[in-house]
Design an enzyme around this catalytic site. Sequence first.
Site, short mmCIF file in Angstrom:
data_model
loop_
_atom_site.label_atom_id
_atom_site.label_comp_id
_atom_site.label_asym_id
_atom_site.label_seq_id
_atom_site.Cartn_x
_atom_site.Cartn_y
_atom_site.Cartn_z
N SER A 88 -9.66 0.35 7.27
CA SER A 88 -9.07 0.49 5.94
C SER A 88 -8.54 -0.81 5.33
CB SER A 88 -7.95 1.52 5.96
OG SER A 88 -8.50 2.82 5.94
N SER A 91 -9.63 2.57 3.09
CA SER A 91 -8.75 3.25 2.16
C SER A 91 -7.84 2.31 1.35
CB SER A 91 -7.88 4.23 2.93
OG SER A 91 -6.99 3.55 3.79
N LYS A 149 0.86 -1.20 0.00
CA LYS A 149 0.00 0.00 0.00
C LYS A 149 0.89 1.24 0.00
CE LYS A 149 -3.79 2.24 2.58
NZ LYS A 149 -4.61 2.20 3.81
#
Lengths: 487, 476
Positions: free
Chosen positions: A179, A155, A80
């Site tokens: 997330s 996210s 990420k």
Amino acid sequence: MSEPLYSLTIGQLSPLLHQGEVSPQEVTQACLDRIAALDGQLNSYLTVDAESALTQARQAETRLRSGEVTPLTGMPLAIKDVIVTQGLRTTCASRILSNFVPPYDATVSAKLRGAGAIFLGKTNMDEFAMGSSNENSSFGAAHNPWNRDYIPGGSSGGSAVAVAADLCLGSVASDTGGSIRQPAAHCGVVGFKPTYGRVSRFGLVAFGSSLDQIGTITKDVTDCALLLQAIAGYDPKDSTSVNLLVPDYAQSLNQEIWGLKIGIPQEYYGAGLDAEVAAAVQQALDTLTSLGAELVEVSLPHTDYVVATYYLIAPAEASSNLARYDGVKYGYRDPEAKNLLELYNQTRSQGFGAEVRRRIMLGTYALSAGYYEAYYQKASQVRTLIRRDFEAALARCAVLATPVTPTPAFRIGEKVDDPLAMYMSDIFTLSANLAGIPGISVPCGLSSQGLPIGLQLLGRHFDEATLIQVAHAFERHTDFHRAKPRL
Amino acid sequence: MEYEPVIGLEVHAQLLTQSKIFCGCSTSFGAPPNTHTCPVCLGMPGVLPVLNKQVVEFAIKMGLATNCQIAPLSRFARKNYFYPDLPKGYQISQYELPLAEHGFINIEVNGTRQQVRICRIHMEEDAGKLIHDEQRPVSYVDFNRTGVPLIEIVSEPDLHSPEAAVEYLRSLRNILLYLEICDGNMEEGSLRCDANISLRPMGSQELGTRTELKNMNSFRHLQRALEYEIRRQRALLINGEAVIQETRLWDEAQNQTLSMRGKEEAHDYRYFPDPDLVPVEISPDWIEAVRQSLPELPEAKKARFMADYGLPEYDAGVLTGDKALAQYFEDCVQQFDRPKQISNWIMSELLRELKKAERGIESCLVTPTALARLLSLIEQGTISGKIAKAVFEEMIVSGKEAEAIVQARGLVQISDEAALETLAREILAAHAPEVAEYQGGKTKLMGFFVGQMMKKTKGQANPKLVNQLFARLLKK
């Protein structure tokens, strides 16, 4: 082996690599080819460094031949873009860091490299991890591989998409309020948020420092155990990481759950829960019961305050954490700025997106003189009550089971103009971050529209092992994790 | 109306640790810009602070030395504001739970002892430095200083004159130097001072509106800035105007304080506990261990010098005003047990010559042993006190031993009575009129005869003998 290499799990591929039946270059190339073929539609990666990935693959090959191996040696992963990677652009999906190449590794990045993993690239996300749909990325939304008109969640949307669409073998991501778990649920993969303090935050670009935790997104629970094993543990560079022995998580696989108590918090099954989600979760509870688990009703009385508490603490910390992006040292700077005030105002107005600016303002307000006691301090006190709720509930059972999200994934654009509705989509995941407890999201069904639904299991502080045990037992007796989107 | 100044000081002291407070970078001064930096002190994305234990230990030392209570649990907080020398956009400091509180030190102003209460001592990180291009409208940032550990020592508003404020600062500095936790260099900024000052009618207990003064980088500037500000505020109050609460900068060149920002423009620092750092827990054992390691402090040393060496308070104050000087004195006394005589020499000759040579006591070429031997030579009558001063002047420049100089220059005192008597008779024979005057009652002329003898012997004649000799010879 008839299945394509990219579609395997880490657990399946690892022995093949160790035995030399496939090479890291082949696997890496298979992933890179698939990214090239599909990611134009999915937008799950912000940066792909094919050349570096293939170099890493060659190094992994050497390691494999030397026998100095781990389950991750030669395994192509996606990181990420909120976790810093030395020499590999790290943007947090923000214009303000669009040109930032870190000269250092996050502890997690260094651990994964040390284990021989290969970094394919960096995945899309909501800017600075602020969002629930991946629509807040400065580089465009990522798309749900089950239906590209739908959000993948956020996210960590890019990571969930990349894992679900077989664009990598697994991913490490961050979870500040859901997330990891929420996009994993929306994409039909396994998402794990460890206990706060279990995994080093050094090199995780901070959003809400007291809530942020690095975890994993994987194709199944076995991979979750393998990946978590590689990143967990005390780090002297992170004062909030905890010096506790990390158990062997593989020991938790293939265990029975006979007689194990699973708490059902009533507050998580009330109004607003989508009927299909409710049905899928109920079916999952029935499965767990059939495996010998005992369901017990528990209560988390401060649940109504979770969203308000979270949206004071997280933005307050964010407003301070994001102050460093000022155009002075690195990242974007408005070239037109004529003086210091303009440098700050214009750089930050242009560099941050709308949601990030909104949260900076919310947080600044909550910390301001005259409001601090009423907002930030009060929220910190309520947070303690929420944590006690969980401690009390988890004194009566080993894990809690809840839905991950109130609804399956929604359409791209559906909630962009309604931040409050967007915030409510995290209602079941926020509390684990406030309480600091670990949580896992596992696939438990598909909606009538063919969108995945997730089951959330929450555990005691530092008891990741029991979550893996229950999740794996569930997975062994269901097929949801094998379902793949048609691409 | 008479007004009383009410002054409190906020003193920042850079701690002499090897590395910075939250990372491993060097704290040393004067390196090329941005060479003592790393991702942590540069505030790059994702980095985290790790507390340097030595900083805590040094801060505990200062807390104990100023009679503070050490908090068993203290916290770091973020002080949020934007400035280019502050790479994270916040300074890690302490706010609600500081390391040490409720202390005091004793100072002496114009012979009166006074207690000054210490409100709190907390730990924090220093900021970087801006360097402004003199040719172009461009500024640069040097982050070497970023993250250098500081303690902030906040006094209560117990000071009532510029002299008291200066004396308080001097005493704090002396304690820091005794503890060897700060080099006390105000010009380089390792010791910095802000002052809060207000005036109130004499006898009133209420506090007036205060101003905060900044940018005073010496004792003299502190004194002058406070003097100026007292004049300024008094003039306002006498004219019935109000003092505005604001921050003012001391302008050294213009000799005045200038408004920097008003209350309305004051920062809202939005303090909150730093979630990246765990609370600092200090066990009673640790506090006790630090207490045991404390050196003798200035006040105790001064009292001991008075009691053990019989020194007057003034002498004891001067000698203990500098730890190295006090040590020098004690080393001398070890070898020449005349404390007051040594004290006299140190305070007059040694300090004067050091000042002339622009040296500190640490680099003094005359060792305590050498001074002790010089004083022994006087004691033994080998040289006179006056010759000794000349010898000393050479010692301090050359570092040579007293005996060597006395030998080389033939300065040994003439105490041979027969030889001196011969010379004395010659002098009297050559000055018959003065002899007559003396014998006629003008006894003041004794000095004249002694002077003639000293001239003849280049000062080497034993003055005591010479006096006795002339008195005897002139009686006849």
